[in-house]
Design a protein around this motif. Structure first.
Motif, PDB file in Angstrom:
ATOM      1  N   VAL A 109     103.638-100.884  19.351  1.00  0.00           N
ATOM      2  CA  VAL A 109     103.404-101.176  17.932  1.00  0.00           C
ATOM      3  C   VAL A 109     104.210-100.220  17.052  1.00  0.00           C
ATOM      4  O   VAL A 109     104.843-100.626  16.068  1.00  0.00           O
ATOM      5  N   VAL A 110     104.212 -98.935  17.407  1.00  0.00           N
ATOM      6  CA  VAL A 110     104.955 -97.936  16.624  1.00  0.00           C
ATOM      7  C   VAL A 110     106.449 -98.257  16.631  1.00  0.00           C
ATOM      8  O   VAL A 110     107.107 -98.237  15.584  1.00  0.00           O
ATOM      9  N   ARG A 111     106.983 -98.580  17.795  1.00  0.00           N
ATOM     10  CA  ARG A 111     108.418 -98.905  17.895  1.00  0.00           C
ATOM     11  C   ARG A 111     108.758-100.161  17.108  1.00  0.00           C
ATOM     12  O   ARG A 111     109.756-100.210  16.379  1.00  0.00           O
ATOM     13  N   PHE A 112     107.937-101.184  17.253  1.00  0.00           N
ATOM     14  CA  PHE A 112     108.199-102.449  16.563  1.00  0.00           C
ATOM     15  C   PHE A 112     108.134-102.254  15.047  1.00  0.00           C
ATOM     16  O   PHE A 112     108.982-102.761  14.305  1.00  0.00           O
ATOM     17  N   ALA A 113     107.120-101.523  14.580  1.00  0.00           N
ATOM     18  CA  ALA A 113     106.942-101.315  13.138  1.00  0.00           C
ATOM     19  C   ALA A 113     108.094-100.527  12.528  1.00  0.00           C
ATOM     20  O   ALA A 113     108.474-100.749  11.374  1.00  0.00           O
ATOM     21  N   SER A 114     108.672 -99.610  13.294  1.00  0.00           N
ATOM     22  CA  SER A 114     109.803 -98.843  12.770  1.00  0.00           C
ATOM     23  C   SER A 114     111.051 -99.718  12.653  1.00  0.00           C
ATOM     24  O   SER A 114     111.888 -99.507  11.776  1.00  0.00           O
ATOM     25  N   GLU A 115     111.159-100.724  13.531  1.00  0.00           N
ATOM     26  CA  GLU A 115     112.315-101.615  13.501  1.00  0.00           C
ATOM     27  C   GLU A 115     112.138-102.766  12.515  1.00  0.00           C
ATOM     28  O   GLU A 115     113.094-103.195  11.862  1.00  0.00           O
ATOM     29  N   PHE A 116     110.897-103.250  12.398  1.00  0.00           N
ATOM     30  CA  PHE A 116     110.598-104.381  11.513  1.00  0.00           C
ATOM     31  C   PHE A 116     109.399-104.027  10.623  1.00  0.00           C
ATOM     32  O   PHE A 116     108.289-104.513  10.840  1.00  0.00           O
ATOM     33  N   PRO A 117     109.601-103.170   9.625  1.00  0.00           N
ATOM     34  CA  PRO A 117     108.486-102.648   8.819  1.00  0.00           C
ATOM     35  C   PRO A 117     107.761-103.690   7.968  1.00  0.00           C
ATOM     36  O   PRO A 117     106.653-103.423   7.492  1.00  0.00           O
ATOM     37  N   ARG A 118     108.364-104.864   7.779  1.00  0.00           N
ATOM     38  CA  ARG A 118     107.713-105.871   6.933  1.00  0.00           C
ATOM     39  C   ARG A 118     106.762-106.778   7.712  1.00  0.00           C
ATOM     40  O   ARG A 118     106.078-107.610   7.113  1.00  0.00           O
ATOM     41  N   ILE A 119     106.723-106.639   9.024  1.00  0.00           N
ATOM     42  CA  ILE A 119     105.803-107.424   9.836  1.00  0.00           C
ATOM     43  C   ILE A 119     104.465-106.706   9.929  1.00  0.00           C
ATOM     44  O   ILE A 119     104.408-105.516  10.257  1.00  0.00           O
ATOM     45  N   ASN A 120     103.394-107.409   9.629  1.00  0.00           N
ATOM     46  CA  ASN A 120     102.051-106.832   9.709  1.00  0.00           C
ATOM     47  C   ASN A 120     101.432-107.096  11.080  1.00  0.00           C
ATOM     48  O   ASN A 120     101.787-108.063  11.762  1.00  0.00           O
ATOM     49  N   PHE A 121     100.492-106.247  11.454  1.00  0.00           N
ATOM     50  CA  PHE A 121      99.774-106.404  12.718  1.00  0.00           C
ATOM     51  C   PHE A 121      98.288-106.611  12.463  1.00  0.00           C
ATOM     52  O   PHE A 121      97.708-106.006  11.561  1.00  0.00           O
ATOM     53  N   ARG A 122      97.688-107.479  13.259  1.00  0.00           N
ATOM     54  CA  ARG A 122      96.231-107.613  13.327  1.00  0.00           C
ATOM     55  C   ARG A 122      95.856-107.451  14.791  1.00  0.00           C
ATOM     56  O   ARG A 122      96.242-108.267  15.629  1.00  0.00           O
ATOM     57  N   VAL A 123      95.148-106.376  15.115  1.00  0.00           N
ATOM     58  CA  VAL A 123      94.793-106.081  16.500  1.00  0.00           C
ATOM     59  C   VAL A 123      93.282-106.194  16.669  1.00  0.00           C
ATOM     60  O   VAL A 123      92.520-105.592  15.911  1.00  0.00           O
ATOM     61  N   VAL A 124      92.877-106.982  17.652  1.00  0.00           N
ATOM     62  CA  VAL A 124      91.456-107.207  17.931  1.00  0.00           C
ATOM     63  C   VAL A 124      91.155-106.742  19.354  1.00  0.00           C
ATOM     64  O   VAL A 124      91.820-107.175  20.303  1.00  0.00           O
ATOM     65  N   TYR A 125      90.178-105.845  19.514  1.00  0.00           N
ATOM     66  CA  TYR A 125      89.740-105.424  20.838  1.00  0.00           C
ATOM     67  C   TYR A 125      88.500-106.211  21.230  1.00  0.00           C
ATOM     68  O   TYR A 125      87.629-106.476  20.395  1.00  0.00           O
ATOM     69  N   GLY A 126      88.423-106.584  22.491  1.00  0.00           N
ATOM     70  CA  GLY A 126      87.260-107.342  22.939  1.00  0.00           C
ATOM     71  C   GLY A 126      87.293-107.560  24.433  1.00  0.00           C
ATOM     72  O   GLY A 126      88.189-107.086  25.143  1.00  0.00           O
ATOM     73  N   THR A 127      86.313-108.282  24.929  1.00  0.00           N
ATOM     74  CA  THR A 127      86.283-108.631  26.341  1.00  0.00           C
ATOM     75  C   THR A 127      87.311-109.722  26.608  1.00  0.00           C
ATOM     76  O   THR A 127      87.699-110.467  25.703  1.00  0.00           O
TER      77      THR A 127
END
Length: 296
Positions: A109-127
């Motif tokens: 996520v850190v690498r991707f965000a540094s390369e494409f800063p305008r893309i947002n992330f939604r991360v969901v943890y679960g089973t």
């Protein structure tokens, strides 16, 4: 009603001359006249007054022009948005992650965000079970889970790496220093494991069942850090994926027996449109894993 008809209408409105309008649009005058006539027939009202070679707007034409212009502008904005989406200038990636794989996500996520800063992330943890439901409901673009079950035809599976299922104990435990341990030995010890809805806990219980053993499960928790903290106390032991065992004060022991390894995978819907951002992120995640394995 077609967008091209609206564009033809707006250019004719602007120039009030069908010949000039057709020339500027690089079409024949007959084509322009035919398309505008079809639009008028669909609307069931004339948009232009045709008096000899003179053309003027009707009242209906004046009123309709505002909405026609809005429609064309919105369509153009939509095209620009899709262009930005494909060029990774806009968009959101929705990722579901099982608790045992949270450690592999952060660096990607850190690498991707540094390369494409305008893309947002939604991360969901679960089973794994819950994340699979969200994927099938199109609420997630992809999920990172351990999976050994029968492959579903509508899903796409991308294996990432194999990880052993490991016995975890406190560094101060009498078991610390052991090179391996059997399920029979583990069955005599108090355990804290993930909740039964989690695929790893399901995997563990099935392994005990196959061996005809009943584990002493004292605590079920749906949070890996809490499990590790309880194990550190020395009162309980855990069984986790090796990728989940992080932090000081812990000692991991390989479990003897066949099949005590699980495969981490990226799973997505086969028929769903795969955004360019999702493709790039999956490639980057795979690159990170290959690099880490090379270091090992």
């Amino acid at each position: 009603m077609e967008l091209r008809q609206l564009r033809y209408f707006l250019r004719a409105k602007e120039l009030l001359n069908f010949t000039e309008a057709a020339h500027s649009l690089h079409i024949s005058q007959s084509t322009l006249s035919q398309q505008i006539k079809q639009l008028e027939e669909e609307l069931n009202t004339p948009l232009f007054n045709r008096i000899g070679k003179r053309v003027t707007l009707t009242e209906a034409g004046e009123l309709f022009a505002t909405y026609a212009s809005q429609s064309v502008n919105k369509a153009n904005e939509g095209l620009l948005l899709l262009k930005d989406l494909n060029e990774l200038n806009v968009g959101t990636i929705s990722i579901g992650v099982t608790y045992g794989l949270r450690s592999i996500l952060t660096q990607a996520v850190v690498r991707f965000a540094s390369e494409f800063p305008r893309i947002n992330f939604r991360v969901v943890y679960g089973t794994s079970e819950g994340l699979m439901e969200e994927l099938n409901e199109l609420e997630l673009d992809l999920i990172l889970v351990f999976n050994e079950t029968t492959k579903a035809q509508h899903l796409k599976y991308q294996p990432l790496f194999d990880s052993p299922v490991t016995f975890v104990t406190s560094l101060t435990s009498r078991l610390s220093g052991k090179k391996s341990i059997t399920l029979e030995e583990i069955s005599q010890l108090p355990l804290v494991i993930s909740t039964k809805g989690d695929s790893t806990s399901h995997f563990i219980i099935k392994a005990f069942d196959r061996s005809g053993l009943s584990p002493k499960i004292s605590i079920e928790v749906n949070d890996i850090p809490t499990i590790l903290d309880l194990v550190k106390s020395g009162n309980w032991h855990g069984i986790l994926m090796q990728t989940s065992v992080k932090g000081e004060g812990l000692y991991s022991i390989p479990i003897k027996g066949r099949g005590m390894v699980r495969t981490a995978m990226i799973i997505s819907l086969k028929e769903a449109y795969e955004k360019q951002a999702v493709k790039r992120f999956c490639n980057l995640l795979t690159e990170d894993i290959i690099r880490l394995q090379g270091v090992k």
